[in-house]
Design an enzyme around this catalytic site. Structure first.
Site, mmCIF file in Angstrom:
data_model
loop_
_atom_site.group_PDB
_atom_site.id
_atom_site.type_symbol
_atom_site.label_atom_id
_atom_site.label_comp_id
_atom_site.label_asym_id
_atom_site.label_seq_id
_atom_site.Cartn_x
_atom_site.Cartn_y
_atom_site.Cartn_z
ATOM 1 N N SER A 23 0.823 -1.208 0.000
ATOM 2 C CA SER A 23 0.000 0.000 0.000
ATOM 3 C C SER A 23 0.857 1.259 0.000
ATOM 4 O O SER A 23 1.606 1.509 -0.923
ATOM 5 C CB SER A 23 -0.967 -0.034 1.183
ATOM 6 N N ARG A 66 -6.760 3.975 -1.073
ATOM 7 C CA ARG A 66 -7.048 5.099 -0.179
ATOM 8 C C ARG A 66 -7.042 6.391 -1.003
ATOM 9 O O ARG A 66 -6.461 6.453 -2.085
ATOM 10 C CB ARG A 66 -6.019 5.174 0.953
ATOM 11 N N SER A 105 -7.810 6.842 8.442
ATOM 12 C CA SER A 105 -6.583 6.935 7.636
ATOM 13 C C SER A 105 -6.930 6.888 6.144
ATOM 14 O O SER A 105 -6.405 6.078 5.390
ATOM 15 C CB SER A 105 -5.609 5.821 8.017
#
Length: 622
Positions: A175, A337, A436
Site C-alpha cells: 500500500s 485510499r 486513515s
C-alpha cells in the site's frame, strides 16, 4: 519452526564450519540455504554468516511473519520475517493447505492473484514476481488461478473474488508503506480480508509446511498452465459498470467546467481512475505527469503516503494552480485510499483529513439514498460503519436521521466482514470508513477503495459547485447541523518493542497495580476501554463489547469534557498512534474554543501518558 520432511542436502562440512554455536539458529540457516533459490537473498544470508553477524541472522531467521491489520507486511529481503520469494511460497503453501481443508470445491472455484508495482533490485524481489510464485504454488496443485496480466488496484482483488466466486484471493502490496516494504493481503470467499480464526489457522498451516514443494518455484507456470486465466478485462468492465450504481448526477458531470487533478503517487491508479471518471460521465482528470507511471522508488515524494498532506502533494497542487483546477484527488500507490485537497477563495489549499472526508461522504451517500430510495424504503434498515479510532460524526448523523451506525476494531478487515453479515441479513450499507483516508462507498467492494472514492468526491464537488458551494463550505454546514467533530491524529515512531510494551503496561498500572489513570493532567477521565485486555469501565460487566485483540496495544479514554482519545500501536509500521476528537452538540458552535481545548488535552496526553523524551520516541516530522 515446523517443517514437512528434512531440508535438502547441504554439504555438512560447510554447515559445521559455519556453525553459529546456536542450535536453533544453525537449523534456521541450514533451512534457508537449502530452500532459497533466489540467488540475491541466499547471498544476503551467506554474507551475514561469513561475517559472523549472528544477531542479525537471528533477527532475520528466528521469527516468522504474522497477520496484522493488513495481512503480512514487512521489508523485502532475506529472512523468515521478511517478504521474499521463499516466505511468499511458504505462505501460499499454508493457505493451500487451509483452503483444501475448508472447501471441497476449491479446485473448481479457484483463487485470485493481483499485485502492485513495488520492487527491490538488491533482493531480486518484485510484486509481480511474488504474485507469479503465489500462482505457481497453486497451479502446481491443480488449482485454477485468476492471475491479472498487469498491476491492479488492491480493491480489484476482493471484487474479483466475489465476482468470480473464487474461494479466496491474494494481493501483493504494501500500500502506502515506505519503498523498502512489501506485503501479502489475503481475502476470503466473502470478499473481505481474513479475520480470526482464519489468520491463526493459516499461520499454523504455514508452519507445518515450510519446505517448498515440487513446482512451487516454477514461476513460469502462469504463462504455460491451462488452469491460469486472466480476469483483467472482465473485472475491469464489471467494476466500472457496478460503479455507475453510485452515480447520481451524470448530466451535471457531463456539463461541468470544474477541473480535477489526479496523482497516482507512482502507483497503479492512473488508468483505473481515468476509466472511473469516464464511467461517471466526466472529462478525464488531469494527471500529474511525474507521478503518473509506476516507479518502485517513489522518486518524487519523501514517502508514498498521501495522508501526510500538503508536503507530499506539492506537485499536484502546483499543477492544479497552473491548470486552474480547484480539486486534487490523490490515490495511494495501490489505489485503495484517497486524499483530497480543494483550493479556497484566498488561494490556499485545504487538505481534508480522513475524518472530514467521512463527514462529506456520509452526508452525500445518505442524501443520495434519501432522494433515490423507493417509497417503502425503511431508514431503520440503513447502516454506516467506522472503525473505533475514527470520527464519531457518522454516529451524530445517524442519531438525527434515523439510520444505524456501528463501530468495529481498527482495520478494514473488520468492516468488510461486518458489512457482509449485514448484507446477508437484508440490511443496506451505504458507506464505511477508517480515519486513515480509507473509504467504502456502496458495497460492490467490501474493502476500502480509492478509485470509487475519487469519482464520488468529484461528483459531490460538481453538485456542490452547481449550488455555489465548495466542499469546505459544505463541511461547515454538516458540522453546524450535526455538531462539530474536531479531531487530530498523529504518531510517534518507536523502533523498540519493549519500550512500546512498557508505555502501555504503565497505563494499566498507573498509580497502583491494575489501576488505569483517572486523570490526564487536569482532565478528568470518565471511562477507559482496553481492547488488548478486554476491559471497559463503561460496561456494567466491565467487559469490552468490541472483540479482544491481544496481538496489538490499544487503550481508549473518554473524558468528562466530551473528548475521546485512543492510543494504539500500528498494525503495519513501527508507530504509536494517537487519535483524539472533541464531539460537540450542534449548539456548541465555537470551533476555536473546541480546537484549543482539544490541543491542550493532546499535549497533556503526550506529556503524561507517552512521555516521548523519557521513552526515546521520535516525533512525526512536519
Amino acid at each position: 519452526m515446523g517443517e514437512c520432511g528434512a531440508p535438502g542436502d547441504v554439504n555438512s562440512n560447510v554447515l559445521i564450519a559455519r556453525s553459529t554455536g546456536d542450535a536453533q539458529l544453525d537449523k534456521a540457516v541450514w533451512q534457508w540455504l537449502s530452500w532459497d533459490k533466489n540467488q540475491k537473498t541466499k547471498e544476503q544470508i551467506e554474507n551475514l554468516l561469513q561475517n559472523g553477524k549472528h544477531k542479525e541472522l537471528r533477527d532475520r531467521l528466528c521469527c516468522r511473519l504474522t497477520f496484522g491489520t493488513a495481512g503480512l507486511r514487512s521489508a523485502m529481503g532475506a529472512g523468515f520475517c521478511y517478504i521474499n520469494d521463499l516466505t511468499v511460497i511458504q505462505s501460499t503453501q499454508g493457505i493451500y493447505k487451509y483452503l483444501e481443508r475448508c472447501f471441497s470445491d476449491f479446485k473448481q472455484r479457484g483463487f485470485v492473484v493481483g499485485y502492485d508495482t513495488r520492487g527491490q533490485v538488491t533482493s531480486n524481489c518484485s510484486s509481480k514476481k511474488l504474485a507469479k510464485l503465489t500462482a505457481a504454488v497453486l497451479l502446481a496443485k491443480d488449482v485454477p488461478v485468476y492471475f491479472f496480466s498487469t498491476y491492479v488496484p488492491t480493491p480489484f482483488v476482493p471484487y474479483a473474488v466475489q465476482q468470480l466466486k473464487a474461494v479466496a484471493g491474494v494481493m501483493i502490496t504494501a500500500s502506502h508503506n515506505r519503498k523498502e516494504d512489501n506485503g501479502y493481503k489475503v481475502y476470503w470467499e466473502n470478499g473481505a480480508q481474513i479475520t480470526a480464526p482464519h489468520d491463526k489457522e493459516i499461520i499454523k498451516c504455514i508452519e507445518e509446511c515450510v519446505e517448498p514443494w515440487n513446482g512451487s518455484w516454477n514461476e513460469n507456470l502462469v504463462d504455460t498452465s491451462p488452469l491460469r486465466q486472466d480476469p483483467l478485462k472482465k473485472i475491469c468492465d464489471c467494476y466500472m459498470e457496478d460503479l455507475k450504481k453510485i452515480c447520481y448526477h451524470r448530466e451535471l458531470n457531463e456539463q461541468t467546467n470544474l477541473k480535477f487533478v489526479h496523482t497516482s503517487f507512482h502507483g497503479v491508479g492512473h488508468d483505473y481512475v481515468q476509466a472511473a471518471f469516464k464511467a461517471f460521465g466526466f472529462q478525464p482528470p488531469i494527471p500529474v505527469p511525474e507521478q503518473k507511471d509506476p516507479d518502485p522508488d517513489f522518486s518524487t515524494v519523501k514517502c508514498p503516503n498521501p495522508e501526510e498532506g500538503e508536503s507530499v502533494l506539492e506537485l499536484s497542487l502546483r499543477l492544479a494552480e497552473k491548470e486552474n483546477a480547484k480539486v486534487v484527488v490523490a490515490t495511494d500507490p495501490d489505489a485503495d485510499r484517497l486524499a483530497v485537497a480543494e483550493q479556497q477563495d484566498n488561494g490556499r489549499w485545504k487538505v481534508f483529513t480522513g475524518n472530514e472526508l467521512a463527514a462529506l461522504f456520509g452526508w452525500w451517500m445518505f442524501s443520495c439514498w434519501k432522494e433515490n430510495c423507493s417509497e417503502d424504503a425503511d431508514v431503520k434498515n440503513v447502516y454506516m460503519l467506522a472503525t473505533t479510532v475514527s470520527s464519531k460524526i457518522l454516529r451524530a448523523i445517524a442519531l438525527k436521521e434515523g439510520f444505524h451506525f456501528e463501530e468495529t476494531l481498527p482495520g478494514f478487515k473488520w468492516i468488510g466482514s461486518r458489512v457482509k453479515d449485514l448484507l446477508d441479513n437484508g440490511k443496506e450499507v451505504l458507506f464505511a470508513f477508517e480515519e486513515s483516508i480509507g473509504f467504502m462507498c456502496g458495497t460492490s467492494v467490501l474493502d476500502k477503495d480509492g478509485v470509487s472514492a475519487a469519482v464520488v468526491i468529484a461528483e459531490m464537488a460538481t453538485y456542490l459547485e452547481h449550488k455555489n458551494l465548495t466542499l469546505a463550505q459544505k463541511l461547515i454546514e454538516i458540522y453546524e447541523t450535526y455538531g462539530y467533530h474536531i479531531s487530530k491524529t498523529s504518531y510517534f515512531l518507536c523502533y523498540d518493542p519493549p519500550t512500546i510494551k512498557r508505555i502501555f503496561e504503565k497505563l494499566r498500572n498507573f498509580d497502583t497495580p491494575q489501576c488505569y489513570p483517572s486523570f490526564c493532567g487536569i482532565y478528568n477521565i470518565l471511562h477507559v476501554r482496553d481492547i488488548t485486555t478486554g476491559y471497559d469501565s463503561s460496561q456494567p460487566n466491565k467487559k469490552s463489547v468490541l472483540p479482544v485483540s491481544k496481538s496489538s496495544q490499544m487503550i481508549t479514554f473518554t473524558f468528562q469534557n466530551g473528548c475521546v482519545a485512543t492510543l494504539r500501536t500500528s498494525g503495519t509500521e513501527p508507530k504509536i498512534k494517537y487519535y483524539a476528537e472533541m464531539c460537540a452538540l450542534p449548539e456548541q458552535s465555537d470551533r476555536t474554543v473546541l480546537e484549543e481545548e482539544l490541543q491542550q488535552l493532546i499535549e497533556a496526553l503526550i506529556a503524561n501518558f507517552l512521555e516521548p523524551d523519557k521513552n526515546g520516541l521520535i516525533w512525526r516530522s512536519a
